[in-house]
Scaffold this motif. Structure first.
Motif, short mmCIF file in Angstrom:
data_model
loop_
_atom_site.label_atom_id
_atom_site.label_comp_id
_atom_site.label_asym_id
_atom_site.label_seq_id
_atom_site.Cartn_x
_atom_site.Cartn_y
_atom_site.Cartn_z
N MET A 1 0.84 -1.20 0.00
CA MET A 1 0.00 0.00 0.00
C MET A 1 0.87 1.25 0.00
O MET A 1 1.89 1.29 0.68
CB MET A 1 -0.91 0.01 1.24
N ALA A 2 0.46 2.25 -0.75
CA ALA A 2 1.21 3.50 -0.82
C ALA A 2 1.12 4.26 0.51
O ALA A 2 0.09 4.23 1.18
CB ALA A 2 0.66 4.38 -1.94
N LYS A 3 2.20 4.90 0.88
CA LYS A 3 2.20 5.77 2.04
C LYS A 3 1.42 7.04 1.69
O LYS A 3 1.13 7.32 0.52
CB LYS A 3 3.63 6.13 2.45
N LEU A 4 1.11 7.83 2.72
CA LEU A 4 0.34 9.04 2.49
C LEU A 4 1.03 9.99 1.50
O LEU A 4 0.38 10.55 0.61
CB LEU A 4 0.09 9.76 3.81
N ARG A 5 2.32 10.18 1.65
CA ARG A 5 3.03 11.11 0.77
C ARG A 5 3.04 10.60 -0.67
O ARG A 5 2.93 11.39 -1.63
CB ARG A 5 4.45 11.35 1.28
N GLU A 6 3.16 9.31 -0.84
CA GLU A 6 3.11 8.73 -2.19
C GLU A 6 1.71 8.87 -2.78
O GLU A 6 1.54 9.17 -3.96
CB GLU A 6 3.53 7.26 -2.14
N ALA A 7 0.72 8.65 -1.91
CA ALA A 7 -0.67 8.76 -2.36
C ALA A 7 -1.00 10.19 -2.77
O ALA A 7 -1.75 10.43 -3.72
CB ALA A 7 -1.61 8.32 -1.24
N ARG A 8 -0.41 11.16 -2.07
CA ARG A 8 -0.64 12.57 -2.43
C ARG A 8 -0.11 12.85 -3.84
O ARG A 8 -0.76 13.55 -4.63
CB ARG A 8 0.04 13.49 -1.42
N LYS A 9 1.07 12.34 -4.16
CA LYS A 9 1.63 12.55 -5.50
C LYS A 9 0.71 11.94 -6.56
O LYS A 9 0.46 12.53 -7.62
CB LYS A 9 3.02 11.93 -5.59
N GLU A 10 0.20 10.76 -6.27
CA GLU A 10 -0.72 10.10 -7.20
C GLU A 10 -2.01 10.93 -7.34
O GLU A 10 -2.59 11.03 -8.43
CB GLU A 10 -1.05 8.70 -6.72
N PHE A 11 -2.44 11.50 -6.21
CA PHE A 11 -3.66 12.31 -6.19
C PHE A 11 -3.51 13.54 -7.08
O PHE A 11 -4.41 13.88 -7.86
CB PHE A 11 -3.96 12.72 -4.75
N ILE A 12 -2.36 14.19 -6.99
CA ILE A 12 -2.11 15.37 -7.82
C ILE A 12 -2.11 14.99 -9.30
O ILE A 12 -2.69 15.69 -10.14
CB ILE A 12 -0.78 16.04 -7.42
N ASN A 13 -1.47 13.88 -9.62
CA ASN A 13 -1.48 13.40 -11.02
C ASN A 13 -2.90 13.10 -11.48
O ASN A 13 -3.27 13.39 -12.63
CB ASN A 13 -0.62 12.15 -11.15
N GLU B 1 1.44 13.10 10.55
CA GLU B 1 2.76 12.59 10.91
C GLU B 1 3.24 13.17 12.24
O GLU B 1 3.76 12.45 13.10
CB GLU B 1 3.76 12.93 9.80
N GLU B 2 3.06 14.47 12.41
CA GLU B 2 3.61 15.14 13.58
C GLU B 2 2.74 14.96 14.83
O GLU B 2 3.26 14.77 15.93
CB GLU B 2 3.78 16.64 13.29
N GLU B 3 1.43 15.06 14.65
CA GLU B 3 0.53 15.03 15.81
C GLU B 3 0.03 13.63 16.14
O GLU B 3 -0.23 13.32 17.30
CB GLU B 3 -0.67 15.97 15.56
N GLU B 4 -0.14 12.81 15.14
CA GLU B 4 -0.75 11.49 15.35
C GLU B 4 0.19 10.34 15.05
O GLU B 4 -0.18 9.17 15.25
CB GLU B 4 -2.01 11.36 14.47
N ASP B 5 1.38 10.64 14.53
CA ASP B 5 2.38 9.61 14.20
C ASP B 5 1.80 8.57 13.25
O ASP B 5 1.95 7.36 13.44
CB ASP B 5 2.89 8.94 15.49
N LYS B 6 1.14 9.05 12.20
CA LYS B 6 0.52 8.17 11.21
C LYS B 6 1.07 8.48 9.83
O LYS B 6 1.32 9.64 9.51
CB LYS B 6 -1.01 8.32 11.22
N GLU B 7 1.23 7.44 9.01
CA GLU B 7 1.78 7.67 7.68
C GLU B 7 1.08 6.85 6.60
O GLU B 7 1.43 6.94 5.42
CB GLU B 7 3.27 7.37 7.66
N ASN B 8 0.07 6.08 6.98
CA ASN B 8 -0.65 5.27 6.00
C ASN B 8 -2.08 5.78 5.85
O ASN B 8 -2.71 6.19 6.84
CB ASN B 8 -0.69 3.80 6.42
N PRO B 9 -2.65 5.76 4.65
CA PRO B 9 -4.00 6.26 4.42
C PRO B 9 -5.06 5.60 5.30
O PRO B 9 -5.96 6.27 5.80
CB PRO B 9 -4.25 5.95 2.94
#
Length: 291
Positions: A1-13, A40-48
């Motif tokens: 599964m894509a991480k949030l940051r990877e998913a954001r790039k896909e979302f922009i595309n 990431e900073e407040e909840e320590d989460k990185e997966n959608p």
């Protein structure tokens, strides 16, 4: 599964492939980047699939605490919902926590319509900048949107040497049909003066930078902000020129349905709302008055 940051790039595309407006892609991309930074900073989460409704409301509450307007909060909710719909389509999540988000109630503000003194001051402020002067005249004399202005190509403009009435062709998008807008003499003259100094460019886009690259929306906004301030109008926005065009034309007696077609309103009611802010003559016409 894509991480949030990877998913954001896909979302922009994904947004770009859907031909969403450049300003929308930029705004949604920023909103989702901020959401990811919060997660990431407040909840320590990185997966959608780790994001919850509480995470989303916590993120939005941060902006409420910073006195962001209800309109800005509502835009961020739209960004989040679109992002989560994308995540679900991709199979990155099975549950959509954004469904529970509700928009704040926004009291509609009356449009900011510039007075003759104000738009003349804006003209004076940018008169020595032929590119910005042409941009101001096009926005003021046609009522087009900034995204439409950004996409104008050289071949989209027709000058008239016979009757003084040129034409601006607005190209169709996936959401809006093509339309033709009369270009009065003031707008034509401003464009012609700009074309004399337009840099050599490997693009047909009308407005370009000094190196010959297309003039981006964010840069147009930044330049306009400087000139509004110089004109003594620090709270004015580019969209106020569109408001001013519509209100001025209706005040001069232009037919409401004609103006609605010219500015590309989907609904006639969007144009009719301006009538409450002006007094108009009894006679109607289909001629655009010069500002």
């Amino acid at each position: 599964m894509a991480k949030l940051r990877e998913a954001r790039k896909e979302f922009i595309n994904y947004l770009e492939e859907k031909n969403r407006a450049e300003a929308t892609v930029l705004a949604y991309g920023t909103d989702i980047r901020q959401l990811i930074e919060y997660a990431e900073e407040e909840e320590d989460k990185e997966n959608p699939d780790e994001l919850t409704y509480e995470d989303l409301t916590g993120y939005l509450d941060d902006f409420r605490d910073q006195d962001y307007t209800k309109k800005s909060i509502s835009r961020k909710i739209n960004s989040i919902r679109t992002f989560f719909q994308f995540l679900k389509e991709k199979g990155y999540i099975t549950q959509d926590p954004s469904n529970k988000l509700t928009h704040p109630k926004i009291e509609p503000k009356p449009p900011n319509i510039l007075s003759e003194t104000e738009y003349r001051a804006l003209r004076d402020a940018c008169r020595n900048d032929k590119r910005m002067y042409a941009i101001v005249e096009l926005l003021l004399q046609t009522g087009i949107r900034i995204g439409e202005l950004r996409k104008i190509q050289l071949q989209d403009i027709e000058f008239s040497e016979e009757n003084g009435k040129g034409v601006l062709h607005i190209r169709p998008s996936h959401r809006k049909p093509a339309r033709n807008i009369p270009l009065n003499q003031r707008a034509q003259d401003a464009i012609k003066e700009y074309l004399k100094v337009r840099p050599e460019a490997n693009t047909d886009i009308l407005f370009v930078t000094r190196p010959g690259n297309p003039y981006l929306i964010r840069n147009i906004r930044a330049a306009m902000k400087r000139y509004f301030k110089k004109a003594g109008l620090p709270d004015a926005t580019i969209n106020d020129l569109r408001h001013t065009f519509i209100a001025h034309q209706l005040k001069q007696g232009a037919d409401v349905s004609y103006i609605s077609k010219i500015v590309g309103h989907k609904r006639l009611t969007s144009t009719e709302k301006y009538l409450q802010y002006i007094e108009r003559p009894e006679e109607e016409n289909n001629e655009l008055e010069e500002l």
